[in-house]
Write a protein that holds these residues in place. Structure first.
Motif, PDB file in Angstrom:
ATOM      1  N   GLY A 279     -22.857 -33.412  27.237  1.00  0.00           N
ATOM      2  CA  GLY A 279     -23.629 -34.333  26.433  1.00  0.00           C
ATOM      3  C   GLY A 279     -23.200 -35.778  26.452  1.00  0.00           C
ATOM      4  N   VAL A 280     -22.164 -36.141  27.200  1.00  0.00           N
ATOM      5  CA  VAL A 280     -21.781 -37.544  27.265  1.00  0.00           C
ATOM      6  C   VAL A 280     -22.874 -38.327  28.000  1.00  0.00           C
ATOM      7  CG1 VAL A 280     -20.550 -37.621  29.482  1.00  0.00           C
ATOM      8  CG2 VAL A 280     -19.736 -38.999  27.573  1.00  0.00           C
ATOM      9  N   GLY A 281     -23.004 -39.614  27.655  1.00  0.00           N
ATOM     10  CA  GLY A 281     -24.053 -40.397  28.295  1.00  0.00           C
ATOM     11  C   GLY A 281     -23.696 -40.859  29.685  1.00  0.00           C
ATOM     12  N   LEU A 282     -22.417 -41.220  29.892  1.00  0.00           N
ATOM     13  CA  LEU A 282     -21.950 -41.752  31.172  1.00  0.00           C
ATOM     14  C   LEU A 282     -20.574 -41.177  31.481  1.00  0.00           C
ATOM     15  CD1 LEU A 282     -22.834 -45.450  30.325  1.00  0.00           C
ATOM     16  CD2 LEU A 282     -23.940 -44.173  32.175  1.00  0.00           C
ATOM     17  N   ALA A 283     -20.338 -40.887  32.738  1.00  0.00           N
ATOM     18  CA  ALA A 283     -19.030 -40.391  33.167  1.00  0.00           C
ATOM     19  C   ALA A 283     -18.631 -41.120  34.438  1.00  0.00           C
ATOM     20  CB  ALA A 283     -19.057 -38.886  33.418  1.00  0.00           C
ATOM     21  N   THR A 284     -17.397 -41.617  34.454  1.00  0.00           N
ATOM     22  CA  THR A 284     -16.869 -42.331  35.611  1.00  0.00           C
ATOM     23  C   THR A 284     -15.544 -41.726  36.015  1.00  0.00           C
ATOM     24  OG1 THR A 284     -17.927 -44.428  35.040  1.00  0.00           O
ATOM     25  CG2 THR A 284     -15.979 -44.548  36.439  1.00  0.00           C
ATOM     26  N   ALA A 285     -15.369 -41.503  37.313  1.00  0.00           N
ATOM     27  CA  ALA A 285     -14.096 -41.014  37.850  1.00  0.00           C
ATOM     28  C   ALA A 285     -13.348 -42.184  38.466  1.00  0.00           C
ATOM     29  CB  ALA A 285     -14.334 -39.928  38.885  1.00  0.00           C
ATOM     30  N   ALA A 286     -12.183 -42.506  37.896  1.00  0.00           N
ATOM     31  CA  ALA A 286     -11.303 -43.514  38.486  1.00  0.00           C
ATOM     32  C   ALA A 286     -10.329 -42.788  39.403  1.00  0.00           C
ATOM     33  CB  ALA A 286     -10.552 -44.277  37.397  1.00  0.00           C
ATOM     34  N   CYS A 287     -10.264 -43.189  40.649  1.00  0.00           N
ATOM     35  CA  CYS A 287      -9.455 -42.478  41.631  1.00  0.00           C
ATOM     36  C   CYS A 287      -8.967 -43.456  42.691  1.00  0.00           C
ATOM     37  CB  CYS A 287     -10.270 -41.363  42.282  1.00  0.00           C
ATOM     38  SG  CYS A 287     -11.792 -41.947  43.076  1.00  0.00           S
ATOM     39  N   PRO A 288      -7.958 -43.067  43.465  1.00  0.00           N
ATOM     40  CA  PRO A 288      -7.550 -43.922  44.579  1.00  0.00           C
ATOM     41  C   PRO A 288      -8.742 -44.192  45.499  1.00  0.00           C
ATOM     42  CG  PRO A 288      -5.930 -42.196  44.191  1.00  0.00           C
ATOM     43  CD  PRO A 288      -7.107 -41.867  43.336  1.00  0.00           C
ATOM     44  N   GLY A 289      -8.853 -45.439  45.976  1.00  0.00           N
ATOM     45  CA  GLY A 289     -10.027 -45.821  46.745  1.00  0.00           C
ATOM     46  C   GLY A 289     -10.253 -45.000  47.995  1.00  0.00           C
ATOM     47  N   GLY A 290      -9.175 -44.479  48.571  1.00  0.00           N
ATOM     48  CA  GLY A 290      -9.302 -43.720  49.808  1.00  0.00           C
ATOM     49  C   GLY A 290      -9.994 -42.390  49.660  1.00  0.00           C
ATOM     50  N   VAL A 291     -10.156 -41.905  48.431  1.00  0.00           N
ATOM     51  CA  VAL A 291     -10.838 -40.619  48.231  1.00  0.00           C
ATOM     52  C   VAL A 291     -12.098 -40.775  47.389  1.00  0.00           C
ATOM     53  CG1 VAL A 291      -8.706 -39.279  48.460  1.00  0.00           C
ATOM     54  CG2 VAL A 291      -9.439 -40.050  46.186  1.00  0.00           C
ATOM     55  N   ALA A 292     -12.481 -42.004  47.063  1.00  0.00           N
ATOM     56  CA  ALA A 292     -13.622 -42.229  46.170  1.00  0.00           C
ATOM     57  C   ALA A 292     -14.915 -41.651  46.733  1.00  0.00           C
ATOM     58  CB  ALA A 292     -13.781 -43.718  45.886  1.00  0.00           C
ATOM     59  N   THR A 293     -15.108 -41.766  48.047  1.00  0.00           N
ATOM     60  CA  THR A 293     -16.341 -41.244  48.646  1.00  0.00           C
ATOM     61  C   THR A 293     -16.435 -39.736  48.471  1.00  0.00           C
ATOM     62  OG1 THR A 293     -16.354 -43.029  50.274  1.00  0.00           O
ATOM     63  CG2 THR A 293     -17.665 -41.078  50.774  1.00  0.00           C
ATOM     64  N   GLU A 294     -15.309 -39.036  48.640  1.00  0.00           N
ATOM     65  CA  GLU A 294     -15.314 -37.571  48.470  1.00  0.00           C
ATOM     66  C   GLU A 294     -15.602 -37.196  47.024  1.00  0.00           C
ATOM     67  OE1 GLU A 294     -12.007 -35.420  50.199  1.00  0.00           O
ATOM     68  OE2 GLU A 294     -11.601 -37.104  51.519  1.00  0.00           O
ATOM     69  N   VAL A 295     -15.004 -37.907  46.074  1.00  0.00           N
ATOM     70  CA  VAL A 295     -15.256 -37.612  44.660  1.00  0.00           C
ATOM     71  C   VAL A 295     -16.727 -37.831  44.343  1.00  0.00           C
ATOM     72  CG1 VAL A 295     -14.745 -38.293  42.288  1.00  0.00           C
ATOM     73  CG2 VAL A 295     -12.889 -38.124  43.962  1.00  0.00           C
ATOM     74  N   LYS A 296     -17.277 -38.940  44.810  1.00  0.00           N
ATOM     75  CA  LYS A 296     -18.681 -39.246  44.553  1.00  0.00           C
ATOM     76  C   LYS A 296     -19.596 -38.203  45.173  1.00  0.00           C
ATOM     77  CE  LYS A 296     -22.146 -41.940  43.314  1.00  0.00           C
ATOM     78  NZ  LYS A 296     -22.493 -42.176  41.891  1.00  0.00           N
ATOM     79  N   ALA A 297     -19.253 -37.736  46.366  1.00  0.00           N
ATOM     80  CA  ALA A 297     -20.070 -36.726  47.028  1.00  0.00           C
ATOM     81  C   ALA A 297     -20.101 -35.425  46.240  1.00  0.00           C
ATOM     82  CB  ALA A 297     -19.554 -36.474  48.438  1.00  0.00           C
ATOM     83  N   GLY A 298     -19.028 -35.152  45.484  1.00  0.00           N
ATOM     84  CA  GLY A 298     -18.974 -33.924  44.697  1.00  0.00           C
ATOM     85  C   GLY A 298     -19.889 -33.952  43.496  1.00  0.00           C
ATOM     86  N   LEU A 299     -20.289 -35.140  43.024  1.00  0.00           N
ATOM     87  CA  LEU A 299     -21.161 -35.226  41.864  1.00  0.00           C
ATOM     88  C   LEU A 299     -21.853 -36.581  41.855  1.00  0.00           C
ATOM     89  CD1 LEU A 299     -22.127 -33.767  39.297  1.00  0.00           C
ATOM     90  CD2 LEU A 299     -20.325 -34.968  38.053  1.00  0.00           C
ATOM     91  N   PRO A 300     -23.029 -36.683  42.449  1.00  0.00           N
ATOM     92  CA  PRO A 300     -23.708 -37.984  42.530  1.00  0.00           C
ATOM     93  C   PRO A 300     -24.094 -38.552  41.169  1.00  0.00           C
ATOM     94  CG  PRO A 300     -25.129 -36.203  43.320  1.00  0.00           C
ATOM     95  CD  PRO A 300     -23.763 -35.625  43.151  1.00  0.00           C
ATOM     96  N   GLU A 301     -24.199 -37.679  40.127  1.00  0.00           N
ATOM     97  CA  GLU A 301     -24.585 -38.175  38.799  1.00  0.00           C
ATOM     98  C   GLU A 301     -23.475 -38.976  38.128  1.00  0.00           C
ATOM     99  OE1 GLU A 301     -26.917 -34.396  39.606  1.00  0.00           O
ATOM    100  OE2 GLU A 301     -24.846 -35.085  39.822  1.00  0.00           O
TER     101      GLU A 301
END
Length: 533
Positions: A279-301
């Motif tokens: 139920g949260v409105g927004l969720a952001t994953a802060a991560c090392p830049g070298g893996v950000a694309t993989e994290v984003k690919a796991g959950l585009p929302e």
């Protein structure tokens, strides 16, 4: 949102306090017997023409059985009562009910041993057997003669319905463990409330289905004599208010998840998924830049907050984050963060921030907190830690067996030593805060024993914090919704083979059903609770 969950000693205190108000013990026993009669009728139907064998010990539990025998006789049942004591050993209300049996010519006899009456009892071929031998005051180890009685009752399990009064004989109502054996009841009627140990993992195979009828303990007595343990209920759904028509995504908070590193990018994605489904409105994953694309690919929302260009955490990444923290209402720290020294440095730098939001520390963050007393000293009252038993043992400097031997004491030790809310995960999760009563989640669900389920729980908890819940309520809300949802999936789908993402995806359904139950429209209890229908 919570119901009292008494220990046997606390229940006995409620009884005494009720009698001090002027309600006679005989009325409480009569109410208990009538409630037991109702449950027995649910098991075997109308008593008329049914054969019922009742085993009556010498105490109040036996008195309940004697009163029930009279009621069954009045309903047309064929009753046989076996007493473990001579007539003169039944005192008070139990003695009064025994005299009533005499006045009504209801058959009862002193059975000096289970062996001496075994053949007669089996020949009686009862439709139901009532266990009224020992009540919730039992502790220690069963004597040899009581073991024989337990074995006799258990012989009937395949051919007769076995109803235990208050607690199956031989089961310690404090620990939920047999000592060393116990009656395996089809159903247990626990008067006024289940006792704390009866809802612990492992007790269910002896309890069977559970009924908790009120027998007349006034609310004022419970309020004046609070229990050390509270039970979570479906009413926790009320913490998540229904949205207004003018709500927007910012209304429901913004959660930041600190985690992810090379090879561990799924954990923060699952936490974000748990948060969004929670139920949260927004969720952001802060991560090392070298893996950000993989994290984003796991959950585009979910959004990502890339920090630097490396694939692992370091203390130098935290300053890149600190100026943006004011945008977030809560943080989850740890999922997939890693166990290298860089992750430790990043956690240390984060804990040193003065203006950080309330934070749920999970997974790898717990590893580093256990490694460093200095890091633990920086936890705040608004924080939440979510260890499983092994992590809890490391945080307390103990063995896992110690944690599991007394989980209620362990979670209290965690909360007091860390100065924050502690969640001790596992079957029958416990939540504690310093100087507050411990909360118990009555769920033992094998479907939740899967990789990633803890990441989903952490995200759900973070969502509750971001939506403005107090840390203790947020922890209980998340634990119960997570467990309730897992129980729904275990019942309707499969016990094994669920994915953590499937648990997350079902969270809205779980919360909706909790809210329906809390409004009294229908009722579902999580697995491990096993109420009578």
């Amino acid at each position: 949102m919570y119901d009292p969950l008494p220990s046997p000693e606390e229940m006995a205190h409620w009884d005494r306090a009720t009698m001090d108000l002027g309600l006679p013990a005989s009325v409480l026993m009569e109410n208990a017997a009538r409630a037991a009669l109702d449950e027995l009728e649910r098991e075997v139907g109308t008593p008329r023409g049914k054969r019922v064998l009742l085993l009556a010990g010498k105490g109040n539990n036996g008195g309940d059985a004697l009163a029930l025998a009279r009621m069954l006789h009045c309903r047309g049942a064929d009753v046989l009562v076996l007493r473990l004591g001579a007539k003169g050993e039944y005192k008070g209300e139990a003695g009064m009910n025994l005299r009533l049996l005499d006045g009504l010519d209801i058959p009862h006899r002193h059975a000096r041993s289970a062996r001496s009456v075994r053949d007669d009892a089996l020949a009686f071929a009862p439709h139901a057997v009532v266990d009224g031998l020992l009540g919730t005051g039992f502790r220690g180890e069963l004597r040899a003669d009581y073991k024989e009685w337990v074995n006799l009752i258990n012989e009937f399990c395949q051919r007769s319905a076995v109803l235990a009064l208050d607690v199956p004989t031989g089961l310690d109502a404090r620990t939920g463990r047999p000592s060393p054996t116990a009656v395996r009841a089809n159903a247990t009627v626990s008067f006024e409330s289940a006792k704390a140990g009866m809802l612990l993992p492992g007790a269910g195979e002896y309890i069977g289905r559970l009924a908790e009828p009120h027998i007349g303990i006034p609310p004022v007595v419970k309020q004046a004599n609070p229990t050390a343990l509270l039970r979570m209920t479906d009413r926790l759904a009320r913490l998540a208010d229904s949205p207004s028509s003018e709500a927007h995504k910012g209304t429901f908070g913004h959660l930041l998840v600190l985690g992810g590193s090379r090879g561990l990018t799924g954990a923060p994605a699952l936490s974000c998924l748990g948060a969004l489904r929670g139920g949260v409105g927004l969720a952001t994953a802060a991560c090392p830049g070298g893996v950000a694309t993989e994290v984003k690919a796991g959950l585009p929302e979910a959004m990502t907050f890339p920090l630097g260009r490396e694939e692992h955490w370091s203390s130098g990444l935290v300053p890149l984050l600190s100026e943006e923290l004011s945008r977030f209402q809560a943080v989850v720290a740890g999922p997939g963060m890693g166990r290298d020294q860089g992750a430790r440095g990043a956690l240390e730098a984060y804990l040193a921030l003065e203006e950080r939001p309330d934070t749920c520390f999970d997974a790898d963050a717990l590893y580093w907190l256990a490694e460093s007393p200095e890091l633990r000293s920086r936890l705040r009252s608004g924080d939440v830690v979510t260890p499983h038993p092994l992590e809890a043992a490391r945080l307390l400097g103990e063995k896992t067996a110690y944690i599991q031997s007394d989980r209620q004491a362990a979670v209290g030790d965690l909360a007091s030593s860390l100065g924050c809310v502690a969640v001790l995960k596992g079957a029958g999760t416990l939540v504690a805060a310093p100087e507050r009563r411990t909360r118990f989640c009555p769920v033992a669900e094998p479907a939740l024993a899967v990789a990633g389920a803890g990441d989903v729980l952490a995200g759900l908890l973070g969502a509750a914090l971001a939506r403005g819940m107090a840390p203790l309520d947020a922890a209980c809300f998340a634990v119960y919704v997570h467990g309730f949802t897992g129980s729904l999936l275990g019942r309707s789908n499969r016990e094994r083979g669920l994915l953590a993402s499937e648990i997350a995806d079902a969270l809205p359904r779980g919360l909706k059903e909790m809210r329906t139950n809390a409004n009294g429209q229908r009722h579902h209890e999580p697995r491990g609770y096993n109420p009578l229908p």
